[in-house]
Each structure stands twice: as C-alpha cells, then as structure tokens.
Design a protein around this motif. Structure first.
Motif, PDB file in Angstrom:
ATOM      1  N   HIS A  73       0.821  -1.204   0.000  1.00 38.58           N
ATOM      2  CA  HIS A  73       0.000   0.000   0.000  1.00 38.58           C
ATOM      3  C   HIS A  73       0.864   1.268   0.000  1.00 38.58           C
ATOM      4  CE1 HIS A  73      -3.675  -2.301   0.557  1.00 38.58           C
ATOM      5  NE2 HIS A  73      -3.049  -3.009   1.467  1.00 38.58           N
ATOM      6  N   ILE A  74       2.027   1.179   0.624  1.00 41.08           N
ATOM      7  CA  ILE A  74       2.945   2.320   0.610  1.00 41.08           C
ATOM      8  C   ILE A  74       3.451   2.564  -0.807  1.00 41.08           C
ATOM      9  CG2 ILE A  74       5.169   3.181   1.438  1.00 41.08           C
ATOM     10  CD1 ILE A  74       4.750   1.367   3.910  1.00 41.08           C
ATOM     11  N   ILE A  75       3.936   1.492  -1.441  1.00 42.52           N
ATOM     12  CA  ILE A  75       4.533   1.601  -2.777  1.00 42.52           C
ATOM     13  C   ILE A  75       3.502   2.018  -3.817  1.00 42.52           C
ATOM     14  CG2 ILE A  75       5.626   0.244  -4.617  1.00 42.52           C
ATOM     15  CD1 ILE A  75       6.993  -1.387  -2.362  1.00 42.52           C
ATOM     16  N   ASN A  76       2.274   1.533  -3.672  1.00 37.35           N
ATOM     17  CA  ASN A  76       1.229   1.850  -4.656  1.00 37.35           C
ATOM     18  C   ASN A  76       0.568   3.200  -4.409  1.00 37.35           C
ATOM     19  OD1 ASN A  76       1.638  -0.571  -5.986  1.00 37.35           O
ATOM     20  ND2 ASN A  76       0.055  -1.662  -4.852  1.00 37.35           N
ATOM     21  N   ASN A  77       0.820   3.810  -3.268  1.00 32.06           N
ATOM     22  CA  ASN A  77       0.239   5.110  -2.962  1.00 32.06           C
ATOM     23  C   ASN A  77       0.916   6.187  -3.800  1.00 32.06           C
ATOM     24  OD1 ASN A  77       0.154   7.794  -1.415  1.00 32.06           O
ATOM     25  ND2 ASN A  77      -1.331   6.560  -0.281  1.00 32.06           N
ATOM     26  N   LYS A  78       0.128   7.084  -4.383  1.00 22.90           N
ATOM     27  CA  LYS A  78       0.691   8.108  -5.260  1.00 22.90           C
ATOM     28  C   LYS A  78       1.663   9.030  -4.533  1.00 22.90           C
ATOM     29  CE  LYS A  78      -3.144  11.402  -4.678  1.00 22.90           C
ATOM     30  NZ  LYS A  78      -4.173  12.213  -5.386  1.00 22.90           N
ATOM     31  N   ASN A  79       1.524   9.138  -3.214  1.00 26.00           N
ATOM     32  CA  ASN A  79       2.436   9.966  -2.425  1.00 26.00           C
ATOM     33  C   ASN A  79       3.596   9.161  -1.840  1.00 26.00           C
ATOM     34  OD1 ASN A  79       0.896  12.373  -2.767  1.00 26.00           O
ATOM     35  ND2 ASN A  79      -0.527  11.670  -1.186  1.00 26.00           N
ATOM     36  N   ASN A  80       3.642   7.878  -2.166  1.00 24.26           N
ATOM     37  CA  ASN A  80       4.724   6.999  -1.701  1.00 24.26           C
ATOM     38  C   ASN A  80       4.835   6.970  -0.183  1.00 24.26           C
ATOM     39  OD1 ASN A  80       5.727   6.110  -4.289  1.00 24.26           O
ATOM     40  ND2 ASN A  80       6.510   8.190  -4.563  1.00 24.26           N
ATOM     41  N   GLU A  81       3.704   6.977   0.505  1.00 20.98           N
ATOM     42  CA  GLU A  81       3.722   6.890   1.963  1.00 20.98           C
ATOM     43  C   GLU A  81       2.374   6.402   2.476  1.00 20.98           C
ATOM     44  OE1 GLU A  81       1.844   8.875   4.088  1.00 20.98           O
ATOM     45  OE2 GLU A  81       1.168  10.504   2.793  1.00 20.98           O
ATOM     46  N   MET A  82       2.386   5.900   3.700  1.00 16.34           N
ATOM     47  CA  MET A  82       1.152   5.512   4.369  1.00 16.34           C
ATOM     48  C   MET A  82       1.375   5.665   5.864  1.00 16.34           C
ATOM     49  SD  MET A  82      -0.903   1.873   4.398  1.00 16.34           S
ATOM     50  CE  MET A  82       0.192   1.122   5.623  1.00 16.34           C
ATOM     51  N   HIS A  83       0.408   6.252   6.559  1.00 15.40           N
ATOM     52  CA  HIS A  83       0.525   6.354   8.008  1.00 15.40           C
ATOM     53  C   HIS A  83      -0.856   6.347   8.644  1.00 15.40           C
ATOM     54  CE1 HIS A  83      -0.614  10.701   8.172  1.00 15.40           C
ATOM     55  NE2 HIS A  83      -0.029  10.742   6.982  1.00 15.40           N
ATOM     56  N   THR A  84      -0.906   5.849   9.852  1.00 16.21           N
ATOM     57  CA  THR A  84      -2.165   5.775  10.584  1.00 16.21           C
ATOM     58  C   THR A  84      -1.877   5.695  12.079  1.00 16.21           C
ATOM     59  OG1 THR A  84      -4.153   4.432  10.989  1.00 16.21           O
ATOM     60  CG2 THR A  84      -2.176   3.259  10.282  1.00 16.21           C
ATOM     61  N   PRO A  85      -2.724   6.287  12.913  1.00 11.24           N
ATOM     62  CA  PRO A  85      -2.539   6.182  14.367  1.00 11.24           C
ATOM     63  C   PRO A  85      -2.720   4.746  14.851  1.00 11.24           C
ATOM     64  CG  PRO A  85      -3.970   8.024  13.826  1.00 11.24           C
ATOM     65  CD  PRO A  85      -3.812   7.221  12.570  1.00 11.24           C
ATOM     66  N   ASP A  86      -3.583   3.957  14.133  1.00  8.80           N
ATOM     67  CA  ASP A  86      -3.882   2.598  14.574  1.00  8.80           C
ATOM     68  C   ASP A  86      -4.193   1.729  13.356  1.00  8.80           C
ATOM     69  OD1 ASP A  86      -4.697   0.264  15.757  1.00  8.80           O
ATOM     70  OD2 ASP A  86      -6.151   1.194  17.115  1.00  8.80           O
ATOM     71  N   VAL A  87      -3.309   0.782  13.062  1.00  4.61           N
ATOM     72  CA  VAL A  87      -3.504  -0.096  11.910  1.00  4.61           C
ATOM     73  C   VAL A  87      -4.729  -0.991  12.078  1.00  4.61           C
ATOM     74  CG1 VAL A  87      -1.074  -0.134  11.213  1.00  4.61           C
ATOM     75  CG2 VAL A  87      -1.902  -1.799  12.897  1.00  4.61           C
ATOM     76  N   ASN A  88      -5.187  -1.184  13.311  1.00  6.86           N
ATOM     77  CA  ASN A  88      -6.360  -2.015  13.566  1.00  6.86           C
ATOM     78  C   ASN A  88      -7.652  -1.329  13.133  1.00  6.86           C
ATOM     79  OD1 ASN A  88      -5.099  -4.322  15.296  1.00  6.86           O
ATOM     80  ND2 ASN A  88      -4.345  -2.438  16.233  1.00  6.86           N
ATOM     81  N   GLU A  89      -7.608  -0.017  12.968  1.00 11.77           N
ATOM     82  CA  GLU A  89      -8.792   0.747  12.563  1.00 11.77           C
ATOM     83  C   GLU A  89      -8.697   1.260  11.131  1.00 11.77           C
ATOM     84  OE1 GLU A  89     -11.358   0.889  14.497  1.00 11.77           O
ATOM     85  OE2 GLU A  89     -10.354  -0.090  16.190  1.00 11.77           O
ATOM     86  N   TYR A  90      -7.496   1.268  10.571  1.00  3.40           N
ATOM     87  CA  TYR A  90      -7.284   1.828   9.238  1.00  3.40           C
ATOM     88  C   TYR A  90      -7.836   0.854   8.195  1.00  3.40           C
ATOM     89  CZ  TYR A  90      -4.746   4.558   5.704  1.00  3.40           C
ATOM     90  OH  TYR A  90      -4.399   5.366   4.637  1.00  3.40           O
ATOM     91  N   PRO A  91      -8.668   1.304   7.255  1.00  7.69           N
ATOM     92  CA  PRO A  91      -9.351   0.412   6.306  1.00  7.69           C
ATOM     93  C   PRO A  91      -8.428  -0.519   5.520  1.00  7.69           C
ATOM     94  CG  PRO A  91     -10.339   2.582   6.225  1.00  7.69           C
ATOM     95  CD  PRO A  91      -9.119   2.710   7.100  1.00  7.69           C
ATOM     96  N   VAL A  92      -7.273  -0.038   5.058  1.00  2.56           N
ATOM     97  CA  VAL A  92      -6.419  -0.867   4.196  1.00  2.56           C
ATOM     98  C   VAL A  92      -5.536  -1.828   4.974  1.00  2.56           C
ATOM     99  CG1 VAL A  92      -6.387   0.865   2.362  1.00  2.56           C
ATOM    100  CG2 VAL A  92      -4.593   0.882   4.086  1.00  2.56           C
ATOM    101  N   THR A  93      -5.469  -1.696   6.299  1.00  8.74           N
ATOM    102  CA  THR A  93      -4.598  -2.577   7.084  1.00  8.74           C
ATOM    103  C   THR A  93      -5.333  -3.449   8.096  1.00  8.74           C
ATOM    104  OG1 THR A  93      -4.224  -0.793   8.698  1.00  8.74           O
ATOM    105  CG2 THR A  93      -2.631  -1.006   6.893  1.00  8.74           C
TER     106      THR A  93
END
Length: 284
Positions: A73-93
């Motif tokens: 998801h990081i590599i495919n993101n147009k901004n070349n990054e991904m971040h979230t306060p909680d991966v358990n709540e983030y839709p893609v993770t």
C-alpha cells in the motif's frame, strides 16, 4: 520494476550499516519503538535491517507475502507513503493477517528507491501505542529514505564491480584464463575465490592460467589469496599455471614460504602457458 535487484540480503552491507546508525535517531525523533528497512522481492517483503528500542516487534529476516503487506500500500500510494494512528482501525490494514501478528498500532512507512527512482522497498516505523504522525514527520522519514537511496546505489555498484573484478576467459574446453588487475582487498579476494572455484567445477576445467601482469600489490592479501586459490584448485583437480609475474609480485612472493612450496607452474607469458598445456600459436 525497472531494475532487478539480484543481490542476496547479505550483499546490502552498506545499507544495513548505514540504516542501523540512523534508526536510533529516527526512533527518538518520531517517538517509536521500531524502525526497519524492507526489501521488495518477487513475491515477498523481507526485513533487511531493523531496530527495536524497548522490545522486539520485528526482527531482521522477517518476511511477509507482498500482497498481504503494508508495504504494498505504501509503494502503490501516489504519495509513496502511508501512516495511521492505529492499523487495527485503518481500512487498508485492519483486515490484513499481518496486523494481529505484529500487534502494533501506530505506523508510518515511505517508499525506498535508488537514485534512479527504482523501487527498492520501504523504510518504516511502528509502535505498540497509537501515534499521530504529522506532515513534518512524513517528510522527515522521506528525507531519511533519500539518504539511504544513495547507499543502495553504492551496494549495487559494488556488487556489479565484483563481476568485473573477476574476469575469466574460456580459451577452449578445459582451459580458462583468470586475469587479475588492480588492488585486491579482502572482499574482492572472497569474490575471486568463490567465482573461480565455481567456474572451474561447473565447467570441468583442467587448467587455470592466472595472469598477474596487471596486479598491484600493496599488502599481504594477494599472496594469501594465491596460496588458498591454488591449493583449492588442486583439490578439485585443476592445475594452475601462473604467468605475468612482475618484479613487484616476485618480491612479495619470495617472502612467503607457502607460495614457494606451491606446486604451480610459472611461465613468463601467456604463450608459454599455452605451450605448456600443448597449444601453439601459429602465424597464418
């Protein structure tokens, strides 16, 4: 990817060394437990180097199938990054199998490339606690990735130079020439040993002609290599013929009794080596 990274994980020593020196600084700056570099392979992401401040969350060698990794998801993101306060709540993770396995919440990752922009992998941080990452935090981690991109290029260049540094020329069935030029350090000596022995065994070589005419000797690495190489070739059934010995090489060799005791034929030039084997150069 535009470039294939065919190096083994152990070949990225410069990257591993540089990243380890940076991880503690990154961990402190972003207030996280873990920082790591993961390399993208054909089917999986592999952690090459990691830092775990208070507890081990992700060890070196940890591997995740690419399709089920955060890195995709990081590599495919147009901004070349991904971040979230909680991966358990983030839709893609939240639904990925790796999420409960790692047991983390706060996560930030950026794409790691070489200086040509070819994707190498990712530089990421994570923590057991929720972490809110600012735009400034993201830019900071991207700047660290930019620095590491130059180290990736260095490792790739060193790897490619390793092949250039072991020029083996097949002459005919059972006969090959190894031309040694320049300075031989410990890393190059290891590459020469591995490449020559592999070539000799795989191609059923009977004679290896070692040409020393372009060699530069500044320490005892080469005499030691020559002894080990000749002895190893003898063990696998190949005879060594040494040619092009310069006065400089001769002076170093005389100081080594082991080299004097080697059962290796020495001749003045390549023509003499070929004649010893039974080949003769004829003018048309």
């Amino acid at each position: 990817m535009g470039k294939e990274y065919n190096l083994n994980s152990t070949d990225f020593q410069s990257l591993k060394t540089a990243s380890k020196k940076m991880f503690n600084m990154i961990s402190t700056r972003l207030n996280v437990n873990t920082a790591y570099v993961a390399k993208r392979g054909e089917t999986a992401m592999t952690v090459l180097s990691s830092f775990n401040k208070d507890e081990e969350i992700i060890p070196e060698g940890y591997e995740v199938e690419y399709g089920g990794s955060y890195c995709r998801h990081i590599i495919n993101n147009k901004n070349n990054e991904m971040h979230t306060p909680d991966v358990n709540e983030y839709p893609v993770t939240r639904d990925l199998a790796v999420t409960p396995e790692l047991g983390v919440k706060g996560y930030l990752g950026v794409t790691l490339t070489d200086t040509d922009g070819t994707v190498f992998g990712t530089l990421c941080v994570m923590d057991r606690e929720e972490k809110v990452f600012s735009d400034e935090d993201v830019e900071y981690l991207k700047s660290m990735a930019d620095l590491l991109s130059h180290i990736i290029e260095l490792d790739q260049t060193k790897f490619n130079m390793g092949f250039l540094n072991v020029p083996i020329l097949p002459i005919t069935n059972g006969v090959s020439i190894l031309t040694l030029q320049g300075v031989i350090d410990d890393d190059r000596a290891d590459k020469i040993m591995d490449t020559v022995l592999r070539h000799t065994s795989e191609n059923q070589i009977d004679y290896i002609i070692i040409d020393l005419s372009g060699l530069v000797i500044i320490d005892d690495v080469f005499p030691t290599l020559l002894v080990k190489l000749v002895q190893s070739l003898q063990l696998i059934g190949a005879e060594t013929i040494i040619t092009g010995i310069t006065p400089e090489a001769a002076l170093h060799n005389i100081s080594s009794q082991h080299i004097q005791d080697l059962k290796a034929k020495t001749v003045q030039n390549l023509e003499g080596a070929l004649e010893y084997i039974g080949f003769y150069l004829q003018e048309k």
